[in-house]
Scaffold this active site. Structure first.
Site, PDB file in Angstrom:
ATOM      1  N   GLY A  56       1.034  -1.698   0.092  1.00  0.00           N
ATOM      2  CA  GLY A  56       0.151  -0.646  -0.214  1.00  0.00           C
ATOM      3  C   GLY A  56       0.984   1.039  -0.487  1.00  0.00           C
ATOM      4  N   CYS A  83       5.580  -5.809   1.571  1.00  0.00           N
ATOM      5  CA  CYS A  83       5.541  -5.244   1.471  1.00  0.00           C
ATOM      6  C   CYS A  83       5.405  -3.409   3.058  1.00  0.00           C
ATOM      7  CB  CYS A  83       5.223  -4.190  -0.015  1.00  0.00           C
ATOM      8  SG  CYS A  83       6.126  -2.538  -0.168  1.00  0.00           S
ATOM      9  N   TYR A  84       3.320  -3.179   2.506  1.00  0.00           N
ATOM     10  CA  TYR A  84       3.157  -2.137   3.539  1.00  0.00           C
ATOM     11  C   TYR A  84       2.378  -3.080   4.470  1.00  0.00           C
ATOM     12  CZ  TYR A  84       0.315   0.550   6.061  1.00  0.00           C
ATOM     13  OH  TYR A  84      -0.701   1.521   7.372  1.00  0.00           O
ATOM     14  N   HIS A 173       7.741  -7.604  -3.918  1.00  0.00           N
ATOM     15  CA  HIS A 173       6.379  -8.197  -4.492  1.00  0.00           C
ATOM     16  C   HIS A 173       6.408  -9.185  -4.392  1.00  0.00           C
ATOM     17  CE1 HIS A 173       4.242  -4.849  -3.390  1.00  0.00           C
ATOM     18  NE2 HIS A 173       4.985  -3.986  -3.758  1.00  0.00           N
ATOM     19  N   GLU A 175       4.116 -11.509  -5.578  1.00  0.00           N
ATOM     20  CA  GLU A 175       2.885 -11.611  -6.459  1.00  0.00           C
ATOM     21  C   GLU A 175       2.744 -11.043  -7.982  1.00  0.00           C
ATOM     22  OE1 GLU A 175       1.915  -7.581  -4.169  1.00  0.00           O
ATOM     23  OE2 GLU A 175       2.925  -9.534  -4.250  1.00  0.00           O
ATOM     24  N   SER A 227     -22.340  -8.098 -25.301  1.00  0.00           N
ATOM     25  CA  SER A 227     -21.123  -7.038 -25.082  1.00  0.00           C
ATOM     26  C   SER A 227     -20.072  -6.663 -26.980  1.00  0.00           C
ATOM     27  CB  SER A 227     -19.911  -6.257 -24.052  1.00  0.00           C
ATOM     28  OG  SER A 227     -19.214  -6.822 -23.868  1.00  0.00           O
ATOM     29  N   GLY A 228     -20.222  -8.077 -27.428  1.00  0.00           N
ATOM     30  CA  GLY A 228     -19.295  -9.124 -28.060  1.00  0.00           C
ATOM     31  C   GLY A 228     -17.858  -9.447 -27.649  1.00  0.00           C
ATOM     32  N   GLY A 229     -17.527  -9.570 -26.029  1.00  0.00           N
ATOM     33  CA  GLY A 229     -16.596  -9.971 -25.723  1.00  0.00           C
ATOM     34  C   GLY A 229     -16.491 -11.201 -24.586  1.00  0.00           C
ATOM     35  N   VAL A 230     -15.430 -11.225 -24.484  1.00  0.00           N
ATOM     36  CA  VAL A 230     -15.299 -12.584 -23.457  1.00  0.00           C
ATOM     37  C   VAL A 230     -16.515 -12.996 -21.928  1.00  0.00           C
ATOM     38  CG1 VAL A 230     -14.000 -14.436 -22.548  1.00  0.00           C
ATOM     39  CG2 VAL A 230     -13.556 -13.400 -24.584  1.00  0.00           C
ATOM     40  N   ASP A 231     -16.162 -11.766 -21.656  1.00  0.00           N
ATOM     41  CA  ASP A 231     -17.088 -11.381 -20.917  1.00  0.00           C
ATOM     42  C   ASP A 231     -18.266 -12.397 -20.793  1.00  0.00           C
ATOM     43  OD1 ASP A 231     -13.966 -11.694 -19.730  1.00  0.00           O
ATOM     44  OD2 ASP A 231     -14.910  -9.539 -19.128  1.00  0.00           O
ATOM     45  N   SER A 232     -18.842 -11.746 -21.086  1.00  0.00           N
ATOM     46  CA  SER A 232     -20.684 -11.398 -21.409  1.00  0.00           C
ATOM     47  C   SER A 232     -20.355 -12.796 -21.344  1.00  0.00           C
ATOM     48  CB  SER A 232     -20.982 -10.089 -21.991  1.00  0.00           C
ATOM     49  OG  SER A 232     -20.553  -9.823 -23.199  1.00  0.00           O
ATOM     50  N   LYS A 373      -9.526 -12.790 -15.701  1.00  0.00           N
ATOM     51  CA  LYS A 373      -9.966 -12.595 -17.020  1.00  0.00           C
ATOM     52  C   LYS A 373      -9.513 -13.726 -17.433  1.00  0.00           C
ATOM     53  CE  LYS A 373     -10.911 -10.080 -19.826  1.00  0.00           C
ATOM     54  NZ  LYS A 373     -11.774 -10.567 -20.820  1.00  0.00           N
TER      55      LYS A 373
END
Length: 517
Positions: A56, A83-84, A173, A175, A227-232, A373
């Site tokens: 943070g 870190c923080y 970090h 990650e 929407s045309g994308g993968v998620d929806s 994603k």
């Protein structure tokens, strides 16, 4: 997700907190991110087998800065501070943290001082390893029971451990991809130290998600905005598997999609899945509202508002619906609940993560809100969706409007659509599409004088971007050879009337910079 052993990740405002959750899930363990102010309640609800404290921007030695709830440090579960997170753990347990005279930002190296379960099988005692640092303060005095297990040039306590209480801290970090072995360290923490076997799988998620969807929807009806994308698309197929023909999809053709994208979505849903789909042609409405709008945030809000309006109108035409489904992802959720003032505040202003407007008599269904994603892609494959659709590059919710930095027009959109399609076609022909995380064209707000044949031109300049990434949080530009770039640029200039210059963007995205779109 109470059926899984889990890890609670406490967010202190780092822009890469999401990556901690990603790495933990990659180790087969379910994780949740919560802001520090809600950590104690989340601990009681989740009953995690381990806790990770994120980085943070605050300084522990200043007053009124975030702290971890005492309960988390004394409950007896393993804790890892990053870190923080390391600094606040040290301060709360009786150690010291002070401003550093040797700040470390970027690549650094740590020397391993001791063998420990955190480093087991990865970093033996006496070895040196690259890490990613981002700190201006440092630990200067350890609390009772702690010992240093790694040191760097600027941090005498680059990693610390209280093995008896299973409390660990790292100043770097683990990650981010810039710490090459970081994911293995996090794997050691959740498996070796916390003793979590790891039962987080997409097959299990699919079964549990379908059960939750059925429980939420009951006998109600759902509309899903595509929407045309993968998620929806993945959200819609998952919901259809759960409730069948009580789902109707609405695809809003707002004129901001990629070339032939609306037709591809219609063919997939009507032809392949036989899912009821309404195609709403609203291009004139969106372009009218976006006329003379240059500010990207105003574009986002305008597009989001119009989406809601179209959904309402189409739902009324369908005789109403009880639920509205959308492809909200976990990063959207994390960003929307981050604590006020932190750098990870919401950036997804075209999503309705916080809920729908009060006037809408529908409830939200968000079956992907626990996934990242790449996990959505895995779920899509689990559902049997075609790879050509599941593997497509990410596309921003505001569509091509956000890839035209100045005011949007039909002419500019058509230029960009055609050029973008040529660029992606060349990438596919070169066999590079799957090696690139995201590639797209941007129509720059400048024009260039050029000579084509026997005449002068004064036309648009197009920028090409292509980045490699695992998670979208960090990215490097793809190193195309000049032969490829020359071939793609030549096609675009020759085939798209109105563009006479093509440039390639070689900007990288280290941790903590703006998102790619």
């Amino acid at each position: 997700m109470s059926s899984h052993d889990s890890v609670l990740i406490v967010d202190f405002g780092s822009q890469v907190t999401q990556l901690i959750a990603r790495r933990v899930r990659e180790a087969g363990v379910y994780s949740e991110v919560v802001p520090f102010g809600k950590a104690e309640a989340a601990y009681d609800r989740l009953k995690p087998k381990a806790v990770i404290l994120s980085g943070g921007p605050a300084s522990v030695h200043k007053s009124d800065t975030p702290r971890a709830p005492e309960k988390l440090l004394t409950a007896g579960v393993p804790v890892l501070g990053i870190c923080y997170g390391e600094q606040t753990m040290v301060a709360e347990l009786g150690g010291g943290v002070e401003p550093s005279n040797h700040r470390e930002f970027g690549r650094a190296f740590v020397d391993i001082l001791a063998d420990t379960p955190l480093f087991a099988g990865v970093w033996p005692k006496g070895s040196r390893h690259q890490v990613w640092m981002s700190h201006g303060d440092r630990v200067t005095r350890l609390p009772p029971g702690f010992a240093a297990i790694a040191v760097s040039e600027g941090a005498p306590f680059a990693a610390i451990a209280d093995e008896a209480r299973k409390l660990y801290g790292v100043q770097f970090h683990p990650e981010v991809a810039h710490t090459p072995d970081g994911a293995k360290l996090l794997g050691n923490f959740v498996h070796r130290i916390a003793g979590i076997a790891g039962d987080w799988s997409m097959a299990a998620y699919r079964a549990e998600a379908i059960a939750r969807i059925r429980a939420q929807i009951g006998k109600g009806r759902v509309i899903c905005g595509l929407s045309g994308g993968v998620d929806s698309a993945v959200a819609a197929v998952l919901i259809h598997e759960a409730v069948g023909d009580r789902l109707t999809c609405i695809l809003v053709d707002h004129g901001l999609m990629r070339l032939n994208e609306a037709r591809e979505v219609v063919d997939l849903f009507r032809g392949h899945y036989n899912i009821p789909l309404v195609l709403a042609n609203a291009e004139d409405r969106f372009l009218g509202a976006l006329e003379n709008v240059s500010d990207p945030e105003q574009k986002r809000k305008t597009i989001g508002r119009l989406f809601i309006e179209v959904f309402e109108e189409e739902a009324r035409k369908l005789g109403g619906a009880d639920f509205l489904a959308q492809g909200t992802l976990y990063p959207d959720v994390i960003e929307s609940v981050s604590f006020s003032g932190g750098p990870s505040v919401t950036i997804k202003s075209h999503h309705n993560v916080g809920g729908l407007p009060e006037r809408m008599a529908m409830q939200l269904v968000e079956p992907l809100r626990e996934l990242f994603k790449d996990e959505v892609r895995v779920l899509g494959r689990e559902l049997g969706m075609p790879e050509s659709f599941v593997g497509r590059h990410p596309f921003p919710g505001p569509g091509l409007a956000i890839r035209i930095p100045d005011a949007v027009s039909k002419e500019k959109l058509d230029l960009l659509r055609e050029a973008d399609a040529i660029y992606l076609d060349e990438i596919r022909k070169a066999g590079l599409y799957d090696a690139i995380w995201q590639a797209f064209a941007v129509l720059l707000p400048v024009r260039s004088v050029g000579v084509m044949g026997d005449g002068r031109t004064y036309d648009h300049v197009l920028a090409l971007r292509a980045v490699t990434s695992v998670d979208g949080m960090t990215a490097d530009f793809y190193p195309f050879d000049m032969t490829f770039l020359g071939r793609a640029a030549n096609r675009i200039v020759n085939e798209v009337r109105g563009i006479n210059r093509v440039v390639y963007d070689v900007t990288s995205k280290p941790p903590g910079t703006i998102e790619w779109e």
